[in-house]
Structure formats: structure tokens, C-alpha cells
Design an enzyme around this catalytic site. Structure first.
Site, PDB file in Angstrom:
ATOM      1  CD  GLU A 194      63.779 -10.596  84.893  1.00 53.72           C
ATOM      2  OE1 GLU A 194      63.644 -10.184  85.803  1.00 53.72           O
ATOM      3  OE2 GLU A 194      64.283  -9.369  83.919  1.00 53.72           O
TER       4      GLU A 194
ATOM      5  CD  GLU B 105      60.733 -10.084  90.911  1.00 55.75           C
ATOM      6  OE1 GLU B 105      61.707  -9.374  90.800  1.00 55.75           O
ATOM      7  OE2 GLU B 105      59.563 -10.049  90.493  1.00 55.75           O
TER       8      GLU B 105
END
Length: 369
Positions: free
Chosen positions: A134, A138
Site C-alpha cells: 500500500e 491521507e
């Protein structure tokens, strides 16, 4: 981010075994999506499942909507699947490797809420080895004057991979461009075309490898439960839905890609090469140059005639016409010679547009046969 739904140990073991037996997916090519419509050929709206703790919402397809200019993810208090809230997650059907990942977005500013743009693969979205890989952008909680980067490589998250970037603006007040460049050497993050953080692959801090697992492109919006309140703050529903918005998403394949904004004075009437990727056939007798053409505003250009020249182990001049995504794949002549071959774009012609070679993110790329 956290992998999809938590499951009993036996079910997880079976899932991992099934994942390891699957054929590795094929890496997808460059694209830009203006997100004005839902494109089921490229994207899937998550629907009818949850991710377990610390996610405190269920994914529902009807919480993803588009307009003439934006895609919106809605977080509200619709109870579903044992969760007190519902929200949206939009994810690519295909998997992607090294390249530049970019999105123009506006996150939510609220305690306990996470807005994201990221890539992901794992046991349930297997990009190759079935392990958790990943790369994250964010926005966490109410302070949207900062951005958090993170990454996972072949397994559980490792302490110290998170990094917080201070922004010179409040991201929740408008749309901005966020991006990362993923290569075999590491990951570099960008805000409005400016590099803000970089991590190099090392034995002590390995970054994801496309040879291990390709990844899906995802955006989502979600509230945390009490277990993550120390990270994102406690969530309290404000009484009306919250929405994050996305103007466009762009992926430029290949390690030679470039993240950039339009140069001062650039217009839709200017065209340039945004990226070049070279591949060989199985017999290594023919190469294909995949060229991406954009205008000065960063949009793909269709029906642009691209001319390129091969030198070295492959020789000759080749031509091709870009498709609606601004991409063209141009095969070379057959060659049994071995060694290095270089492909250079020598011209781009599009009706009513001017080719600005100085704006090229790449002009020449080398491959070894």
C-alpha cells in the site's frame, strides 16, 4: 489504511492460499479520468461489505455520485451491516505498477474522519503475492493543514513509515493536486506539483515492489471507531452528511514518469509528451513505445500524431495516433540484434494545437534487448 474485513484465522488462511494460486494480474497502462461519470470498465463502487475495526462505516455504492465536474463520496448516518454509518469507496478494477499517481481532491475536515487517495493490494485484492502492499495519501481528522503519507511492503504496517507534511493552506477549503511517484528505488510524494517527502528503498525500510505485487488505485472516506481516536480524533456525526470531492485521477505508467503542473502561460492549445514506456515482446524481437500526450492544462489529447525514432539495437521511424486517453502504443520494426535501443519522440502534431517540446516530461527512453 487497513486491509478489508477482519475474518477468522481459518478463513484468512484459506483466502491466502487461494490468493497465492491465482495468476498475477496484468499491469494497466496510463490513463486520466475526469470522473464526470461512473465508468464500470475502470472502477468499482464498493458495496455491501465492511473493513472491520477501526473503520466504523459500511461501504455503499449509492454513497458515490458524480456531477458534470466532480466525484463525491458521502459519509452519513445510514445504519448498515452492523455499522452506525455508511460511506463510499471507489477503486480501480485493474492493477497498476511503477508510475505517477495523481488526484485533484478536497478532503473533509472533521474529527475522526479520514479522506484518502492511495494504492492497495492484499489477500482479497491480490496484485501478485497476496500480501499487504500500500502507498497512502491521507487527511486525518480535523486538521487538514497537514497530510499524512504512509506505505506497507509485503505485510503488516511497520512503525515509522508514517510521515506528516505541513501544508501552506487548508486542504478542506479547495481542490489541490496530490501525487506520489512509485519506482523500484522508492516513493516520492508531491503537493501541487512540488516534492514534499521522499523515502528510498533500503533493507531497513523496504518500499513496495511491482515485481512482488501490483496495486489497485483507491479513494475513500470513513469515520474511525474508538480504537483509532488517538490517531484521528473521536468521531461525532454532525447531523448532516459529510462529503469529500475529486476532480480527476491520473496514472502515468513507468519509472520515467513526471508529476507536474502546467507551466506558467500554458494553455489547452499546447501539447507535450507526458510519459513514455517501452516494453519488449516475449521473443525480444520487437519493442512497443507507449506514449502519453497531454495539453498544457494536464488533459489527455486525442488524435495526436506521434512520430518517434529508434536507434541502436532497433532502428527506424515509427508513427501512431493517440486514443481518447491520450495514449498510443507504437510497435517497432522486427530486430534480432541485442543490446540497448533508444526511442525518442521527434514530433507531435494535433489539429489546431502547438507542440511544446520543452514541456516534455520525457523525450527519450532506453531499453535493453
Amino acid at each position: 489504511m487497513i486491509p478489508r474485513a477482519l475474518v477468522p484465522a481459518l478463513a484468512l488462511t484459506l483466502a491466502l492460499a487461494a490468493a497465492s494460486s491465482q495468476a498475477a494480474p496484468v499491469a494497466q497502462g496510463s490513463f486520466r479520468d475526469d470522473l464526470t461519470t461512473i465508468d464500470p470498465a475502470r472502477w468499482m463502487r464498493a458495496d455491501g461489505w465492511t473493513n472491520g475495526t477501526p473503520f466504523n462505516s459500511a461501504w455503499k455504492a449509492d454513497h458515490i455520485t458524480t456531477s458534470t465536474s466532480l466525484l463525491s463520496l458521502r459519509l452519513d448516518n445510514v445504519v448498515a451491516l452492523g455499522k452506525p454509518y455508511s460511506s463510499g469507496q471507489y477503486q480501480s478494477n485493474g492493477y497498476h505498477g511503477y508510475g505517477c499517481y495523481e488526484a485533484r481532491m478536497r478532503p473533509v475536515s472533521a474529527s475522526g474522519v479520514v479522506s484518502s487517495f492511495f494504492t492497495f493490494a492484499g489477500p482479497y485484492d491480490n496484485g501478485g503475492n497476496g500480501l499487504h502492499n500500500e502507498i497512502d495519501i491521507e487527511f486525518v481528522g480535523a486538521n487538514t493543514r497537514r497530510l499524512q503519507t504512509n506505505f506497507w511492503a509485503n505485510g503488516a504496517p511497520k512503525a515509522g513509515n508514517e510521515y506528516t507534511v505541513a501544508l501552506p493552506f487548508d486542504a478542506a477549503q479547495g481542490l489541490h493536486q496530490y501525487a506520489f511517484k512509485w519506482t523500484s528505488k522508492g516513493i516520492e510524494w508531491f503537493v501541487d506539483g512540488v516534492s514534499v517527502y521522499k523515502v528510498l528503498d533500503s533493507a531497513g525500510k523496504p518500499t513496495p515492489k511491482a515485481s512482488d505485487s501490483l496495486q489497485k488505485i483507491m479513494v475513500n472516506l470513513w469515520p474511525v471507531d474508538a480504537t483509532a481516536a488517538g490517531w484521528a480524533g473521536a468521531f461525532s456525526y454532525p447531523g448532516t452528511p459529510l462529503s469529500s470531492t475529486y476532480d480527476w485521477v491520473r496514472y502515468t505508467a513507468g519509472e520515467t514518469c513526471a508529476v507536474s503542473l502546467p507551466a506558467a502561460g500554458s494553455t489547452a492549445a499546447d501539447v507535450h509528451v507526458q510519459g513514455i514506456e517501452l516494453t519488449l515482446n516475449a521473443a525480444k524481437t520487437q519493442a512497443t513505445a507507449r506514449v502519453l500526450v497531454h495539453n498544457g492544462l494536464g488533459n489527455p489529447v486525442q488524435s495526436a500524431a506521434v512520430t518517434g525514432t529508434w536507434t541502436g539495437a532497433i532502428t527506424g521511424t515509427v508513427k501512431g495516433l493517440t486514443d481518447a486517453s491520450g495514449n498510443v502504443g507504437i510497435p517497432s520494426a522486427l530486430s534480432t540484434k541485442t543490446g540497448s535501443a533508444q526511442f525518442c519522440v521527434s514530433g507531435v502534431v494535433a489539429a489546431g494545437l502547438g507542440y511544446v517540446s520543452t514541456a516534455n516530461a520525457a523525450a527519450c527512453v532506453v531499453i535493453t534487448k
